[in-house]
Design an enzyme around this catalytic site. Structure first.
Site, PDB file in Angstrom:
ATOM      1  N   THR A 153       0.879  -1.171   0.000  1.00  0.00           N
ATOM      2  CA  THR A 153       0.000   0.000   0.000  1.00  0.00           C
ATOM      3  C   THR A 153       0.921   1.226   0.000  1.00  0.00           C
ATOM      4  OG1 THR A 153      -0.016   0.456   2.386  1.00  0.00           O
ATOM      5  CG2 THR A 153      -1.491  -1.272   1.623  1.00  0.00           C
ATOM      6  N   LYS A 157       6.917   3.144   1.680  1.00  0.00           N
ATOM      7  CA  LYS A 157       8.033   3.879   2.297  1.00  0.00           C
ATOM      8  C   LYS A 157       7.675   4.535   3.627  1.00  0.00           C
ATOM      9  CE  LYS A 157       8.873   6.579  -1.415  1.00  0.00           C
ATOM     10  NZ  LYS A 157       8.335   5.870  -2.570  1.00  0.00           N
ATOM     11  N   VAL A 199      13.826   2.400  -2.343  1.00  0.00           N
ATOM     12  CA  VAL A 199      14.713   3.310  -3.084  1.00  0.00           C
ATOM     13  C   VAL A 199      15.105   2.615  -4.387  1.00  0.00           C
ATOM     14  CG1 VAL A 199      16.912   4.560  -3.065  1.00  0.00           C
ATOM     15  CG2 VAL A 199      15.670   4.225  -0.923  1.00  0.00           C
ATOM     16  N   LEU A 253      15.993  -1.850  -8.291  1.00  0.00           N
ATOM     17  CA  LEU A 253      17.467  -1.799  -8.282  1.00  0.00           C
ATOM     18  C   LEU A 253      17.996  -2.187  -6.904  1.00  0.00           C
ATOM     19  CD1 LEU A 253      18.077   1.616 -10.138  1.00  0.00           C
ATOM     20  CD2 LEU A 253      18.189  -0.687 -11.100  1.00  0.00           C
ATOM     21  N   GLU A 282       3.095  12.345 -12.062  1.00  0.00           N
ATOM     22  CA  GLU A 282       1.950  11.955 -11.239  1.00  0.00           C
ATOM     23  C   GLU A 282       0.733  12.738 -11.746  1.00  0.00           C
ATOM     24  OE1 GLU A 282       1.751   9.752  -8.711  1.00  0.00           O
ATOM     25  OE2 GLU A 282       3.852   9.217  -8.966  1.00  0.00           O
ATOM     26  N   ASP A 290       9.273  13.263  -2.940  1.00  0.00           N
ATOM     27  CA  ASP A 290       9.476  11.819  -3.081  1.00  0.00           C
ATOM     28  C   ASP A 290      10.977  11.498  -3.099  1.00  0.00           C
ATOM     29  OD1 ASP A 290       8.372   9.181  -3.451  1.00  0.00           O
ATOM     30  OD2 ASP A 290       9.272   9.249  -5.446  1.00  0.00           O
ATOM     31  N   LYS A 328      13.314   9.315  -0.306  1.00  0.00           N
ATOM     32  CA  LYS A 328      14.268   8.246  -0.639  1.00  0.00           C
ATOM     33  C   LYS A 328      15.661   8.603  -0.132  1.00  0.00           C
ATOM     34  CE  LYS A 328      11.639   6.847  -4.708  1.00  0.00           C
ATOM     35  NZ  LYS A 328      11.483   7.046  -6.160  1.00  0.00           N
ATOM     36  N   GLY A 352       8.200   1.446 -11.998  1.00  0.00           N
ATOM     37  CA  GLY A 352       7.578   0.534 -12.967  1.00  0.00           C
ATOM     38  C   GLY A 352       7.046  -0.673 -12.229  1.00  0.00           C
TER      39      GLY A 352
HETATM   40  N1  LIG Z   1       4.178   1.659  -8.974  1.00  0.00           N
HETATM   41  C1  LIG Z   1       5.513   1.771  -8.923  1.00  0.00           C
HETATM   42  O1  LIG Z   1       6.223   1.853  -9.952  1.00  0.00           O
HETATM   43  C2  LIG Z   1       6.209   1.755  -7.579  1.00  0.00           C
HETATM   44  C3  LIG Z   1       7.615   1.841  -7.525  1.00  0.00           C
HETATM   45  C4  LIG Z   1       8.262   1.778  -6.282  1.00  0.00           C
HETATM   46  C5  LIG Z   1       7.491   1.678  -5.122  1.00  0.00           C
HETATM   47  N2  LIG Z   1       6.132   1.640  -5.215  1.00  0.00           N
HETATM   48  C6  LIG Z   1       5.359   1.579  -3.968  1.00  0.00           C
HETATM   49  O2  LIG Z   1       4.535   0.415  -3.958  1.00  0.00           O
HETATM   50  C7  LIG Z   1       3.366   0.667  -3.181  1.00  0.00           C
HETATM   51  C8  LIG Z   1       2.142   0.253  -3.985  1.00  0.00           C
HETATM   52  O3  LIG Z   1       2.091   1.009  -5.174  1.00  0.00           O
HETATM   53  P1  LIG Z   1       0.913   0.794  -6.248  1.00  0.00           P
HETATM   54  O4  LIG Z   1       1.376   1.490  -7.479  1.00  0.00           O
HETATM   55  O5  LIG Z   1       0.514  -0.618  -6.301  1.00  0.00           O
HETATM   56  O6  LIG Z   1      -0.270   1.637  -5.553  1.00  0.00           O
HETATM   57  P2  LIG Z   1      -1.838   1.536  -5.871  1.00  0.00           P
HETATM   58  O7  LIG Z   1      -2.067   0.977  -7.226  1.00  0.00           O
HETATM   59  O8  LIG Z   1      -2.411   2.845  -5.523  1.00  0.00           O
HETATM   60  O9  LIG Z   1      -2.379   0.428  -4.817  1.00  0.00           O
HETATM   61  C9  LIG Z   1      -2.430   0.666  -3.444  1.00  0.00           C
HETATM   62  C10 LIG Z   1      -3.217  -0.457  -2.790  1.00  0.00           C
HETATM   63  O10 LIG Z   1      -3.220  -0.234  -1.379  1.00  0.00           O
HETATM   64  C11 LIG Z   1      -4.552  -0.410  -0.903  1.00  0.00           C
HETATM   65  N3  LIG Z   1      -4.740   0.355   0.327  1.00  0.00           N
HETATM   66  C12 LIG Z   1      -4.769   1.692   0.502  1.00  0.00           C
HETATM   67  N4  LIG Z   1      -4.952   2.001   1.794  1.00  0.00           N
HETATM   68  C13 LIG Z   1      -5.040   0.826   2.451  1.00  0.00           C
HETATM   69  C14 LIG Z   1      -5.255   0.478   3.813  1.00  0.00           C
HETATM   70  N5  LIG Z   1      -5.384   1.398   4.767  1.00  0.00           N
HETATM   71  N6  LIG Z   1      -5.288  -0.839   4.144  1.00  0.00           N
HETATM   72  C15 LIG Z   1      -5.153  -1.801   3.191  1.00  0.00           C
HETATM   73  N7  LIG Z   1      -4.966  -1.526   1.886  1.00  0.00           N
HETATM   74  C16 LIG Z   1      -4.908  -0.229   1.520  1.00  0.00           C
HETATM   75  C17 LIG Z   1      -5.424   0.091  -2.029  1.00  0.00           C
HETATM   76  O11 LIG Z   1      -6.742  -0.388  -1.850  1.00  0.00           O
HETATM   77  P3  LIG Z   1      -7.904  -0.183  -2.957  1.00  0.00           P
HETATM   78  O12 LIG Z   1      -7.621  -1.212  -4.027  1.00  0.00           O
HETATM   79  O13 LIG Z   1      -9.127  -0.485  -2.185  1.00  0.00           O
HETATM   80  O14 LIG Z   1      -7.801   1.222  -3.416  1.00  0.00           O
HETATM   81  C18 LIG Z   1      -4.695  -0.525  -3.227  1.00  0.00           C
HETATM   82  O15 LIG Z   1      -5.081  -1.861  -3.390  1.00  0.00           O
HETATM   83  C19 LIG Z   1       3.405   2.158  -2.832  1.00  0.00           C
HETATM   84  O16 LIG Z   1       3.917   2.319  -1.532  1.00  0.00           O
HETATM   85  C20 LIG Z   1       4.374   2.744  -3.843  1.00  0.00           C
HETATM   86  O17 LIG Z   1       5.042   3.903  -3.380  1.00  0.00           O
HETATM   87  C21 LIG Z   1       5.470   1.662  -6.402  1.00  0.00           C
END
Ligand SMILES: NC(=O)c1ccc[n+]([C@@H]2O[C@H](COP(=O)([O-])OP(=O)(O)OC[C@H]3O[C@@H](n4cnc5c(N)ncnc54)[C@H](OP(=O)(O)O)[C@@H]3O)[C@@H](O)[C@H]2O)c1
Length: 379
Positions: free
Chosen positions: A116, A140, A170, A174, A228, A239, A243, A358
């Protein structure tokens, strides 16, 4: 040996496994988040099943929760239960209840996977670790709040000998945090870290040629989803600062977020603008300055990069000029690059480079953290 009554079942299962089993290490996963990363991770776990089985590792999904619903099985969830959860209705969600269920089940080798971006799971990390439930987090939040929380989670993980991994915090997939830890474990010491940690900022600075204004470039990037949904989330530099904070803390420098010198790539008025149209109007206030900096750098055959720097207990995030010799000079598009200058890598810093975001690379990084726990449990 004395075993508490509440741990009797778990102890018997571990004993049975070690005496009679096929030596398979089973991890029981409780996953919070089924968004982009969570879904891809589920897919990857399924796809890697055979490969992992050959290495005597079995990853069993025992619970799933998102912000709306949750499911916890009394044993591993089947593929169809997972499908149904993702596309259908399930029980109402309650993260506290979800973690209570994981604790109550008391299965050996339980892992809470936080994919999340929410604060709520972080409040449960202490309880998870004290119940010997490992944590793998792409989230994070835990590592970027106060230093006291960071220190106490590190201490809780050590005290309970329970893994707490967050390599994807971070540089996404990588290898950065693991490399830093290995260097320090081998007696090396970190002199300086320079890092390009935002694909979006790198895209903006590497695509800027002076032929269009910076504001127009941001408009173009937003239209093409390179930023974003609100470009301020990138241009604020927050952000990158988060990191950078994690890197500093991993080096043993106990910084707080406010102590990082941060240069946003927008005017304060743009940061406070009430809507998109006025944001873009206010952003024009930075166009001339960016143009001048670009021209000054170009005249010296240098390029502009948005760099996080950690050095001697201080940290900053700012636009820097880099020359042709610098590893950041040739960065294009959304690449990340981390340059580690250490006691052993002083003359030629260690450079780690690749996509820093990604869904595929991040989910693979989370899976690698999970598998690392299983590898660590093998006898
Ligand atoms: N995407 C990338 O390229 C990337 C890269 C590095 C790190 N990250 C990190 O990976 C994490 C996930 O990213 P993502 O892109 O998958 O985000 P996302 O698509 O927005 O998904 C977030 C998920 O968390 C759930 N959620 C939100 N609040 C919650 C809570 N209180 N309890 C339980 N579940 C909850 C959401 O529920 P709902 O489905 O109900 O909305 C959703 O399923 C983030 O921390 C992000 O910073 C992502």
């Amino acid at each position: 040996m004395v075993v508490m009554e509440s741990d009797l079942q778990k102890a018997l299962r571990i004993l049975h496994q070690s005496l009679f089993s096929d030596d398979i290490v089973r991890l029981h996963l409780y996953m919070a988040g089924t968004g982009a990363i969570g879904r891809k991770l589920l897919e990857m776990i399924e796809r890697q099943k055979e490969y992992l089985a050959e290495r005597k590792i079995s990853l069993e999904i025992c619970g799933l929760i998102n912000s709306r619903k949750m499911i916890v099985g009394d044993k591993a969830l089947s593929g169809s239960q997972i499908e149904q959860f993702l596309f259908d209705h399930a029980e109402k969600a309650g993260l506290g209840e979800f973690v209570d269920a994981a604790v109550r089940q008391n299965l050996e080798n339980s892992v809470f996977v936080d994919v999340t971006a929410a604060d709520e799971p972080v409040g449960l990390y202490h309880s998870l670790l004290s119940n010997s439930i490992a944590i793998v987090a792409a989230n994070k939040r835990a590592n970027t709040q106060g230093i006291d929380l960071y220190n106490s989670l590190q201490a809780a993980a050590r005290r309970s000998s329970t893994p707490f991994h967050y390599e994807t915090n971070v540089g996404a997939g990588l290898p950065v945090i693991g490399v830093l830890r290995s260097l320090m474990a081998s007696g090396d010491s970190i002199i300086r870290i320079d890092a390009v940690l935002s694909g979006t900022m790198n895209y903006l600075l590497s695509e800027y040629t002076g032929n269009q204004t910076f504001t127009d470039l941001v408009r173009y990037a937003e239209r093409n989803h390179y930023t974003e949904p609100d470009p301020r989330d990138d241009l604020s530099g927050m952000d990158v600062a988060r990191k950078c904070l994690i890197l500093a803390r991993e080096c043993g420098w106990p910084l707080e977020l406010e102590e990082i010198r941060l240069e946003p790539l927008m005017t304060p008025e743009a940061a406070l603008a009430p809507d998109k149209a006025s944001f873009y109007r206010e952003l024009e206030g930075i166009d001339i300055e960016i143009h001048h900096r670009f021209e000054r750098a170009t005249a010296k055959e240098k390029r502009l990069r948005y760099v996080a720097r950690v050095e001697c207990g201080t940290a900053s995030v700012s636009v820097m000029e880099v020359d042709e010799q610098h590893p950041f000079y040739g960065l294009r598009g959304t690449e990340n690059c981390i340059s580690l200058t250490t006691k052993y890598y002083q003359q030629y810093p260690m450079v780690i480079k690749g996509p820093g975001a990604g869904v595929d690379v991040t989910s693979a990084g989370v899976l690698a953290d999970i598998v690392r726990i299983a590898e660590g449990l093998k006898r």
